[in-house]
Design a protein around this motif. Structure first.
Motif, PDB file in Angstrom:
ATOM      1  N   GLY A  22      35.242  32.495  57.302  1.00 29.26           N
ATOM      2  CA  GLY A  22      35.323  32.593  55.854  1.00 29.26           C
ATOM      3  C   GLY A  22      36.740  32.798  55.351  1.00 29.26           C
ATOM      4  O   GLY A  22      37.031  32.535  54.191  1.00 29.26           O
ATOM      5  N   TYR A  23      37.631  33.275  56.193  1.00 30.51           N
ATOM      6  CA  TYR A  23      39.016  33.487  55.799  1.00 30.51           C
ATOM      7  C   TYR A  23      39.895  32.305  56.194  1.00 30.51           C
ATOM      8  O   TYR A  23      40.817  31.937  55.488  1.00 30.51           O
ATOM      9  CB  TYR A  23      39.567  34.777  56.413  1.00 30.51           C
ATOM     10  CG  TYR A  23      38.871  36.001  55.897  1.00 30.51           C
ATOM     11  CD1 TYR A  23      39.163  36.505  54.632  1.00 30.51           C
ATOM     12  CD2 TYR A  23      37.894  36.632  56.645  1.00 30.51           C
ATOM     13  CE1 TYR A  23      38.506  37.617  54.134  1.00 30.51           C
ATOM     14  CE2 TYR A  23      37.227  37.749  56.150  1.00 30.51           C
ATOM     15  CZ  TYR A  23      37.543  38.230  54.900  1.00 30.51           C
ATOM     16  OH  TYR A  23      36.888  39.321  54.415  1.00 30.51           O
ATOM     17  N   ASP A  24      39.623  31.738  57.339  1.00 27.60           N
ATOM     18  CA  ASP A  24      40.392  30.599  57.842  1.00 27.60           C
ATOM     19  C   ASP A  24      39.434  29.428  57.952  1.00 27.60           C
ATOM     20  O   ASP A  24      38.559  29.405  58.817  1.00 27.60           O
ATOM     21  CB  ASP A  24      40.992  30.940  59.209  1.00 27.60           C
ATOM     22  CG  ASP A  24      41.900  29.838  59.745  1.00 27.60           C
ATOM     23  OD1 ASP A  24      41.945  28.748  59.147  1.00 27.60           O
ATOM     24  OD2 ASP A  24      42.558  30.087  60.770  1.00 27.60           O
ATOM     25  N   ARG A  25      39.565  28.447  57.061  1.00 27.38           N
ATOM     26  CA  ARG A  25      38.606  27.347  56.998  1.00 27.38           C
ATOM     27  C   ARG A  25      39.057  26.107  57.753  1.00 27.38           C
ATOM     28  O   ARG A  25      38.456  25.052  57.620  1.00 27.38           O
ATOM     29  CB  ARG A  25      38.340  27.008  55.529  1.00 27.38           C
ATOM     30  CG  ARG A  25      37.712  28.185  54.793  1.00 27.38           C
ATOM     31  CD  ARG A  25      37.543  27.921  53.333  1.00 27.38           C
ATOM     32  NE  ARG A  25      36.821  26.689  53.114  1.00 27.38           N
ATOM     33  CZ  ARG A  25      36.809  26.024  51.969  1.00 27.38           C
ATOM     34  NH1 ARG A  25      37.473  26.483  50.942  1.00 27.38           N
ATOM     35  NH2 ARG A  25      36.136  24.911  51.831  1.00 27.38           N
ATOM     36  N   ARG A  26      40.104  26.228  58.571  1.00 25.87           N
ATOM     37  CA  ARG A  26      40.577  25.065  59.321  1.00 25.87           C
ATOM     38  C   ARG A  26      39.587  24.694  60.426  1.00 25.87           C
ATOM     39  O   ARG A  26      38.927  25.549  61.007  1.00 25.87           O
ATOM     40  CB  ARG A  26      41.927  25.354  59.969  1.00 25.87           C
ATOM     41  CG  ARG A  26      43.056  25.550  58.995  1.00 25.87           C
ATOM     42  CD  ARG A  26      44.324  25.915  59.719  1.00 25.87           C
ATOM     43  NE  ARG A  26      44.158  27.225  60.368  1.00 25.87           N
ATOM     44  CZ  ARG A  26      44.984  27.714  61.272  1.00 25.87           C
ATOM     45  NH1 ARG A  26      46.055  27.019  61.641  1.00 25.87           N
ATOM     46  NH2 ARG A  26      44.783  28.889  61.802  1.00 25.87           N
ATOM     47  N   PHE A  27      39.526  23.384  60.705  1.00 31.43           N
ATOM     48  CA  PHE A  27      38.794  22.920  61.872  1.00 31.43           C
ATOM     49  C   PHE A  27      39.588  23.292  63.112  1.00 31.43           C
ATOM     50  O   PHE A  27      40.800  23.515  63.057  1.00 31.43           O
ATOM     51  CB  PHE A  27      38.607  21.394  61.821  1.00 31.43           C
ATOM     52  CG  PHE A  27      37.711  20.941  60.710  1.00 31.43           C
ATOM     53  CD1 PHE A  27      36.349  21.159  60.763  1.00 31.43           C
ATOM     54  CD2 PHE A  27      38.237  20.281  59.607  1.00 31.43           C
ATOM     55  CE1 PHE A  27      35.513  20.728  59.742  1.00 31.43           C
ATOM     56  CE2 PHE A  27      37.413  19.852  58.583  1.00 31.43           C
ATOM     57  CZ  PHE A  27      36.050  20.072  58.649  1.00 31.43           C
ATOM     58  N   TYR A  28      38.916  23.317  64.267  1.00 31.92           N
ATOM     59  CA  TYR A  28      39.598  23.679  65.506  1.00 31.92           C
ATOM     60  C   TYR A  28      40.731  22.709  65.812  1.00 31.92           C
ATOM     61  O   TYR A  28      41.801  23.121  66.256  1.00 31.92           O
ATOM     62  CB  TYR A  28      38.600  23.748  66.667  1.00 31.92           C
ATOM     63  CG  TYR A  28      39.232  24.212  67.949  1.00 31.92           C
ATOM     64  CD1 TYR A  28      39.810  25.475  68.036  1.00 31.92           C
ATOM     65  CD2 TYR A  28      39.262  23.393  69.062  1.00 31.92           C
ATOM     66  CE1 TYR A  28      40.415  25.903  69.205  1.00 31.92           C
ATOM     67  CE2 TYR A  28      39.865  23.819  70.238  1.00 31.92           C
ATOM     68  CZ  TYR A  28      40.435  25.077  70.306  1.00 31.92           C
ATOM     69  OH  TYR A  28      41.034  25.492  71.463  1.00 31.92           O
ATOM     70  N   THR A  29      40.531  21.417  65.557  1.00 26.96           N
ATOM     71  CA  THR A  29      41.602  20.448  65.806  1.00 26.96           C
ATOM     72  C   THR A  29      42.799  20.709  64.891  1.00 26.96           C
ATOM     73  O   THR A  29      43.938  20.458  65.277  1.00 26.96           O
ATOM     74  CB  THR A  29      41.113  18.998  65.619  1.00 26.96           C
ATOM     75  OG1 THR A  29      40.468  18.876  64.349  1.00 26.96           O
ATOM     76  CG2 THR A  29      40.139  18.604  66.713  1.00 26.96           C
ATOM     77  N   GLU A  30      42.575  21.245  63.699  1.00 21.16           N
ATOM     78  CA  GLU A  30      43.683  21.599  62.803  1.00 21.16           C
ATOM     79  C   GLU A  30      44.404  22.846  63.302  1.00 21.16           C
ATOM     80  O   GLU A  30      45.618  22.974  63.148  1.00 21.16           O
ATOM     81  CB  GLU A  30      43.172  21.818  61.380  1.00 21.16           C
ATOM     82  CG  GLU A  30      42.676  20.556  60.714  1.00 21.16           C
ATOM     83  CD  GLU A  30      42.073  20.822  59.347  1.00 21.16           C
ATOM     84  OE1 GLU A  30      42.443  20.110  58.405  1.00 21.16           O
ATOM     85  OE2 GLU A  30      41.242  21.744  59.227  1.00 21.16           O
ATOM     86  N   ILE A  31      43.660  23.765  63.896  1.00 24.88           N
ATOM     87  CA  ILE A  31      44.278  24.961  64.463  1.00 24.88           C
ATOM     88  C   ILE A  31      45.202  24.546  65.605  1.00 24.88           C
ATOM     89  O   ILE A  31      46.326  25.033  65.734  1.00 24.88           O
ATOM     90  CB  ILE A  31      43.205  25.961  64.943  1.00 24.88           C
ATOM     91  CG1 ILE A  31      42.452  26.535  63.734  1.00 24.88           C
ATOM     92  CG2 ILE A  31      43.818  27.079  65.787  1.00 24.88           C
ATOM     93  CD1 ILE A  31      41.220  27.336  64.087  1.00 24.88           C
ATOM     94  N   CYS A  32      44.739  23.608  66.431  1.00 24.01           N
ATOM     95  CA  CYS A  32      45.518  23.167  67.599  1.00 24.01           C
ATOM     96  C   CYS A  32      46.678  22.252  67.220  1.00 24.01           C
ATOM     97  O   CYS A  32      47.763  22.363  67.783  1.00 24.01           O
ATOM     98  CB  CYS A  32      44.613  22.434  68.581  1.00 24.01           C
ATOM     99  SG  CYS A  32      43.383  23.498  69.336  1.00 24.01           S
ATOM    100  N   SER A  33      46.462  21.347  66.258  1.00 26.28           N
ATOM    101  CA  SER A  33      47.454  20.305  65.956  1.00 26.28           C
ATOM    102  C   SER A  33      48.145  20.448  64.611  1.00 26.28           C
ATOM    103  O   SER A  33      49.042  19.677  64.304  1.00 26.28           O
ATOM    104  CB  SER A  33      46.776  18.932  66.000  1.00 26.28           C
ATOM    105  OG  SER A  33      46.167  18.726  67.242  1.00 26.28           O
TER     106      SER A  33
END
Length: 108
Positions: A22-33
Motif C-alpha cells: 500500500g505504500y510502495d505500488r511498484r511492480f517487482y520488475t520496477e523495483i529491480c529495473s
C-alpha cells in the motif's frame, strides 16, 4: 520451513514483507529495473503486458471470459470456472481488453 520464490524471482518473506503493502505500488520488475519515464508507465509486472483476448479480463493467472465464466491460462488452456464471488471481483478489479472513456460532467 523453506522458502517460496515467485516465477519473476520475488522471494516471499513471512516477516517484514513490504511488497505490495500500500505504500510502495511498484511492480517487482520496477523495483529491480527502475521506473519508466512519465507517460509510459507499466500496466503489469510483465512489460509489455500480455494482449487480453477481446471481451476478456486479465485475472492474474490467466484470462477470464465473463460470458462463459471460464478462466484459461495464458496459453489458453482451461484452468477453472469462476464462482459468483470471483466473477464479481474480476469484473470490479482486473484489467480488461477494452478501454472505457468517461465524460467530464460539470456541476449544475
Amino acid at each position: 520451513q523453506g522458502k517460496y520464490t515467485f516465477a519473476d524471482g520475488l522471494e516471499y518473506k513471512d516477516k517484514k514483507w513490504h511488497y505490495c503493502d500500500g505504500y510502495d505500488r511498484r511492480f517487482y520488475t520496477e523495483i529491480c529495473s527502475g521506473l519508466k519515464p512519465a507517460g509510459i508507465s507499466q500496466l503489469t509486472n510483465l512489460d509489455p503486458p500480455k494482449k487480453i483476448p477481446e471481451g476478456c479480463y486479465d485475472c492474474g493467472d490467466g484470462f477470464y471470459n465473463p460470458e462463459t465464466r471460464v478462466i484459461v491460462d495464458y496459453k489458453l488452456k482451461f484452468l477453472r470456472n469462476a464462482d459468483d464471488d470471483e466473477h464479481e471481483w474480476i469484473i470490479r478489479t482486473c484489467r480488461k481488453a477494452w478501454d472505457e472513456t468517461t465524460e467530464h460532467k460539470p456541476k449544475p
